[in-house]
Each structure stands twice: as C-alpha cells, then as structure tokens.
Write an enzyme that holds these catalytic residues in place. Structure first.
Site: not given
Ligand code: 3HC
Ligand code: NAI
Length: 691
Positions: A63, A105, A125
């Site tokens: 998300a 998901e 998450e």
């Molecule tokens: N939402 C919004 N922005 C996100 C994002 C997300 N889910 N994931 C990454 N970004 C953004 C980062 O803030 C960063 O922004 P910036 O360049 O402005 O600083 C950019 O994307 C690149 O991210 P990284 O620097 O972390 O890039 P990497 O290549 O090192 O890593 C990744 C990529 C493994 C995808 C890492 O970003 C990550 O772990 N992201 C979070 C994943 C996550 O937690 N997903 C679950 C979200 S909650 C959810 O899905 C709820 C659902 O169950 C309803």
C-alpha cells in the site's frame, strides 16, 4: 487508460501492467484504474486469462504508506482483491523484485503466482506497527499453512521465490523472461479449463492445523513483542483465519488493522520508516562518488575486527593492520571464530564463510595500505595515537583515498588537522559489535569534501548500515545524548531508587534493558577509565570498580551474575553501598516512582537532542530518532526520543524540566530554546529543527 495502469493483450491473454515508480505502491491513482481495468477484463470475451505484472524494478511493494492516516479514497485494495476473486478465468500475478504487503495481498487475490527466481515475497506490515489489512492474514495461511504464515506475518521477513514455491505460495519460479513465462502459464491454464478456485475457498491446509501447537508458537512470538501491539494482533488475525469462516476472519482483520493504523505505535514506526530514508538525503548526494573496493582498517581490536567484518560482509576487500604479528593473529582469529559461530548457527554457509575470509589480508606494514580506497582507523581512543596514525597516512594513502576515524568522542576537526588532506577525512562512528549493529554515525568535519560525505553515505547503504550524518561535538549525537540520559543515574540511587527499580522503569517503557544492566554488559571499567582521563568521579560506580566489579565479565557489577549466566540478580551489597554513600552525604532516601525516573532520565535525553538540533550537530529531529532506535534500543513503538517528545507532550516535558531545574540547579534540566519552540508550535520543523 491511465499511465499508471496499462493493458495489453497477447494471444488472448490480457496483461495489466502497473507502473507507479519507484516501487509500484498501490496509491489511489493506481487502485482506481486497476479496479476499472479488472472489472472490464472480467467480462471481456477477448481475454481468456489475466496477468498482473509491474513495470520497473519491482512488483507492488505494498500500500502507499503516505496515504495512511488520511481519508481513504475508494476503491480500496480489499475491493480490488474481492473483484479479482470473482473472475471466472485464470488470473496470474507475475512477480519480480519484492511483492510486499498489499502487493503480496494483491497477488494472493489471483488464482496463480509466477515468480522470478530473484523475487522476494512477504508481509512486512508488522514493521510499520500494522498487520496485513488486505486479507493477507486470512489468505496466506490457506496457501502455506497457519504455522508458516504466522512466522512470516509476525516477523515481517520476506522469503525467497524458491522458499515460496516449496511452501505453496507460488506456483512456478522462472529464471528469465518472467512476463513471457507468466503469459504462457496463464494461456495454458485457460486452455486447460476451470473451475479456478480462488484462494479464499482453499481450506485444506487450514484444516490440517494443530491449534494447540499454533497457540504455543504464537505465545512464544508474543513474548518477543515487548509491548508492541502489532505482533499480537497479527497472531490473533491468523488464529481467526483458522477458527472463523473466511468472511468473518476478513472482517476481524479489518477491525484490527483500523485500530493499529490509527494508533501511536504505528504512527511511530511509519515515522521511522521515512526517517531512515530521509537520513540518507544529504546535500551533495548526487555528486560523482569515489570508487571504493578495498578498505584498510587500522587496529584489529573490538571495533576494528567488527568493522572489517562489516565491510567483508558487504563484499569489499579488507586489509587489516596491527602493531604486531601477535595482535594481528589475535584479531584475525576472532574474526574467523565469529564466522564459524555464524555457520554453526545456520546464518552463514560454509562456502560464504570461505569467501568472506578470502577477502581479508593482514599486515603490520603501513605501506600495505597504499592501494586502499578507504582507510578506517580504530586504534586506542587517544588523540596522540590517532594523530600519529593520520600523520603517517598522509604520506602513504593514495591520492583520493578517504580517511576515516572511528573515534567515539574525540574532536574530528583536530584529527583532520593532523593530516595533509583534511578534505578527505571524516568520522565513521560504528557501534559495537560493528558487524551486527545497523547504525553508523558519519561525522562531517569542517573541511570534509561533499563528495567524500556522499561516497561514504552510499557505501554505508552498500554494507547494510543505516547512516546518519552528524556534526563534530563531544560524543556526537548518540553518546552525547547518552551522557545526558545517564547524568541523574547515581542521584536517583542516592535519593532512594535501586538499580533494579531504575532498570524496570526502562524495560516497562520498552527499552530492551535499563542503564545499569547496560553498564554491566558493556563493562563498568570503560566508563571508569574515561572518567579518570577527564578528571571526573562517580561515587558509587567508582567504588564498584575499585572493588574489581566490572559487570558481567567479572560476575559482579550493579548486579550479581551466577557463574556463566547473563541474568542479573539484585546484589544486597551494592544496595548497602548505595545506602552508605547516601548516609555519608546526609541524603534521606525516599521512594522514587517510575514516573520520576523517566522524567529525570528521558526528559534530559530529549532536551539534549533539542540542543543538538539547535547547534546544527544533527540536521533533523528525525535523524536523532534514527540514531536512538538503531544504536541504543529506544523502543521503536515510540518512534525515537524526538518523536516521543510529541507523544509525551512537549509542554509537559518543558514544565517538568523546569521543575527539576529549580529543585537541583543542574544545567541538564534547563530547557533548550528549541524544545520550548517545539512545545509552542508542535513540530520540530516549525521550531527551526530541519535542514
Ligand atoms: N509506500 C510509499 N512509499 C514507499 C513505499 C510504500 N509502500 N515503499 C517504498 N516507498 C518509497 C520510499 O519512501 C522511497 O522514497 P524516497 O526515494 O522519496 O525516499 C522510495 O520508495 C524507494 O524506497 P527505498 O529507498 O526503501 O528503496 P529500496 O530499493 O531500498 O527498497 C523496498 C525497496 C524493499 C520496497 C522498500 O522500500 C520497502 O521495504 N518498502 C516498504 C514495504 C512495505 O512495508 N510494504 C507494506 C506497506 S503496508 C501495506 O501494504 C498495508 C496493506 O496490508 C493494506
Ligand atoms: P581495542 O583496544 O579493542 O582495540 C584497539 C586496537 O588498536 C588494539 O588491537 C591495538 O593493538 C591497535 N592499535 C593501537 N595503536 C595502533 C597503531 N598505531 N596502529 C595499528 N594498530 C594500533 O579498542 P576498541 O574498543 O576497538 O576501540 C577502538 C576505537 O573505536 C576507539 O577510538 C574507540 O573509542 C572507538 N569505539 C569503540 C567502541 C566500543 O564499544 N568499544 C564503539 C565505537 C567506537
């Protein structure tokens, strides 16, 4: 069609491509066209199957975290997945990069998943203080079984495509041309014919669950959660998947998600997610970087050995330099032993151990550092020794080599003045054990060249560190604030608290351990030596050290330790010593509650952070949070000291600091102007604390 979702058709297979750089997060401007595209394709006779794939470096990474806490715009992810599950023709997710959170998901809403060999799949998450809110807790167990799903969801750690295949999460793993393979797979499934059973209706794996074994596993995981709500909610949701009908479990997951997403812990953890990424954004980050492939480390003691391993673990070649063959042999032997332990624990393969050890070269001759691109000094904490080392390096290091000091406290500008090339020098303050701890304080000295800073910030990421750029001052951000946090410790004891009571106030707050347990673990002799060097005293700690009680390593310190055990046991002799010292000073001891302990330790911590911001030693309040969470165990559910100051109420903190300042007259309690402004404006940025 919108540019963030594009549809094509190949031999009757519809291909839906999500294109939302950088990580294809499911923002509103993706969800809306995605829903519309899938709704149209469901009823389109020209599409016999549907493949969902992503452009760019990854499948959907979840998300859009920036949308949390704002009003939800329809359609939600859950509606997209529900729609997918009504599609009568085969649906296939083509997964590359990372399928995380809402991304996985979405893939679970498809009938099939085809993954690239290098892909990773997970529900992280929990790391944001949440649980999967798009049906992940009810669908994943249906594919991989409840026990495996629980482990994945509570840890948040992604698994490889290979492991996902073995677990039943993906149907095929491909080595190349993912999209073409996924299209072929979808076409074959369509030609074979249905019915195609959505994941929600697959109950076989769940029926196998041994509920009492599941509960035991969940209880074990809950113990590790240390006051965090999300891991417990994750376990509850997966349990619901076993015991409740699908729709009821899904609705319960939703309720748990809504509660977590609006809570302080998740806000704190989301803050940290962005704070870590923000910390990497420094002026000059886009400058041309210097190449770093061989690193020299001077000193193979506690820190030098760990730093050397950190670089080797990141694939860099390392030359380790010591003063004698004997010291070098000892240093290298410790490194080898550490790798052997990792192999025996299963965290490293024998082959990887061999490869890593192959990266090391030992030397006692400074000229062997001439081919190093970066040289990190980790010799004794003594300005004269450090100056001598950097004096020599000026003559030996190749032009453009970066020079770094791992000093904990010394003035990096003064060290820089001892080399002929101060522009190439900065501090790289690792934390012990350096091969394990994620934090790296990068200390920018007055003359450090911007591209040197940018190179080292990049390099830190390459070796898996979370880097924060800080300025020069005694103890930089972390250790300087640590001194502030600890400055009342002995007063608290003298006035009536026991080490156990102080430590309990800390662990109840969420710290892994309190300051006295920490002191025993690190060794009380370190602080004693430091105090002596600076002409300072500590009434109780000095006496303990004079008695040879250095902490865990001597079996006694603030606590007693049974032979070989790490469990602290209250020591009546220490308590008698505290009472005697209080009596000597005419202090009438009284009961001291947890609230007072927090006020006199953590409020000065915040206050010192504010002073650090004021002085520009840290560029952002969130940088300070990153330091404290990654280097000192500040509870993640509270977001770091500066974020927590907002939760605790900055106005209240100022008021209590003023109270303690009046009571004690000690400068540590004098509220920083920046903290007062924060209390007035409610944001560190408005208070002037942002770069
Ligand atoms: N939402 C919004 N922005 C996100 C994002 C997300 N889910 N994931 C990454 N970004 C953004 C980062 O803030 C960063 O922004 P910036 O360049 O402005 O600083 C950019 O994307 C690149 O991210 P990284 O620097 O972390 O890039 P990497 O290549 O090192 O890593 C990744 C990529 C493994 C995808 C890492 O970003 C990550 O772990 N992201 C979070 C994943 C996550 O937690 N997903 C679950 C979200 S909650 C959810 O899905 C709820 C659902 O169950 C309803
Ligand atoms: P240590 O005493 O374990 O190791 C220092 C090593 O440097 C010894 O092996 C010694 O033989 C070697 N050495 C001394 N002079 C040398 C020279 N001229 N050339 C080559 N080698 C030389 O000390 P430790 O704990 O590793 O600390 C090193 C530095 O790291 C210090 O500046 C310290 O403040 C800093 N530091 C220490 C941390 C810790 O937790 N121990 C944490 C972060 C930084």
């Amino acid at each position: 069609m919108s540019s963030s979702v594009n549809v094509a058709n190949e031999n009757g297979v519809a291909i839906v491509i999500i294109d939302n750089p950088p990580v294809n997060a499911l923002s509103f401007h993706v969800r809306k066209p995605l829903y519309e595209a899938l709704a149209a394709l469901r009823d389109d006779p020209g599409a016999k199957a549907i493949v969902i794939a992503c452009a760019g470096r990854t499948f959907v990474a979840g998300a859009d975290i920036t949308e949390f806490g704002k009003p939800v715009e329809q359609p939600e992810l859950r509606a997209i997945i529900a729609l997918l599950e009504t599609v009568p023709k085969p649906t296939v997710a083509a997964i590359h990069g990372t399928a995380l959170g809402g991304g996985l998901e979405l893939a679970l809403g498809c009938h099939f998943r085809v993954a690239d060999r290098g892909a990773k799949l997970g529900l992280p998450e929990v790391k944001l203080g949440l649980l999967p809110g798009g049906g992940g807790t009810v669908r994943l167990p249906r594919l991989v079984g409840a026990a495996k799903a629980l482990g994945m969801i509570v840890s948040g750690t992604p698994i490889s495509a290979g492991e996902a295949k073995a677990a039943g999460l993906v149907d095929a793993v491909v080595d190349s041309d993912l999209l073409a393979e996924a299209i072929r797979f979808a076409g074959e499934m369509a030609d074979r014919g249905g019915p195609f059973v959505p994941v929600r209706d697959r109950n076989n794996r769940l029926a196998e669950t041994d509920l009492s074994a599941f509960d035991a596993q969940a209880a074990e995981l809950a113990k590790k959660a240390r006051g965090l709500d999300a891991p417990r909610a994750c376990a509850e949701a997966v349990r619901n998947a076993i015991t409740l009908p699908f729709d009821e479990a899904l609705a319960a997951e939703r309720q748990l998600f809504l509660k977590l997403v609006s809570g302080d812990q998740s806000r704190a953890q989301r803050h940290l997610f962005f704070a870590e990424r923000e910390a990497a954004k420094i002026p000059g980050k886009d400058l041309q970087k210097r190449t770093v492939s061989r690193v020299g480390i001077i000193g193979a003691g506690t820190m030098g050995g760990g730093i050397a391993m950190a670089f080797a673990n990141g694939g860099l070649q390392v030359t380790l330099l010591e003063t004698s063959d004997e010291a070098l042999r000892r240093g290298l032997a410790t490194i080898e032993k550490n790798y052997i332990v990792s192999v025996s624990r299963g965290s490293l393969t024998e082959e990887a151990k061999r490869q890593r050890l192959g990266l090391f070269k030992g030397s006692t001759d400074y000229t062997d550092l001439a081919d190093c691109d970066l040289i990190v000094e980790a010799v004794f904490e003594d300005m004269a020794v450090k100056k001598e080392v950097f004096g020599k390096l000026g003559a030996i290091a190749k032009p453009g080599a970066i020079l770094a000091t791992n000093t904990s406290y010394l003035d990096v500008d003064e060290i820089a003045a001892s080399t002929s090339r101060p522009q190439d020098l900065l501090g790289m303050h690792f934390f012990s054990p350096a091969n394990v701890m994620k934090l790296l304080e990068i200390v920018r000295a007055e003359k450090t060249a911007p591209e040197v800073l940018a190179t080292v910030t990049d390099l830190a990421r390459r070796i898996g560190k979370v880097a924060v750029v800080v300025g020069v001052c005694h103890g930089f951000v972390g250790n300087r604030m640590l001194s502030a946090r600890g400055s009342e410790n002995e007063f608290l004891l003298l006035e009536g608290a026991t080490p156990g009571e102080v430590d309990k106030a800390f662990t109840d707050f969420g710290w892994p351990m309190g300051p006295f347990q920490m002191g025993d673990l690190a060794g009380l002799d370190i602080g004693w030596r430091n105090r002596k060097a600076r002409g300072q005293t500590a009434v109780i700690a000095d006496t303990l050290c004079e008695q040879g009680h250095f902490g865990q390593k001597t079996g006694r310190g603030w606590y007693r330790y049974e032979a070989g055990a790490r469990e602290p046991v209250a020591d009546p002799e220490v308590e008698a010593l505290i009472r005697a010292k209080a009596a000597e000073r005419g202090i009438a001891r009284r009961e001291i509650g947890a609230e007072e302990i927090i006020e006199r330790t953590l409020y000065p911590l915040v206050n010192e952070g504010a002073k650090i911001l004021e002085e520009g030693v840290a560029g952002r309040a969130s940088d300070i949070d990153v330091v404290w969470v990654n280097g000192y165990g500040f509870p993640i559910g509270k977001g770091g000291p500066m974020f927590w100051a907002g939760l605790a109420g900055a106005g209240n903190i100022v008021e209590r600091l003023e109270h303690w300042h009046r009571q004690t007259g000690r400068a540590i309690f004098e509220p920083a102007a920046m903290l007062r402004r924060f209390a007035e404006t409610g944001s560190w940025e408005s208070a002037g604390g942002a770069r």
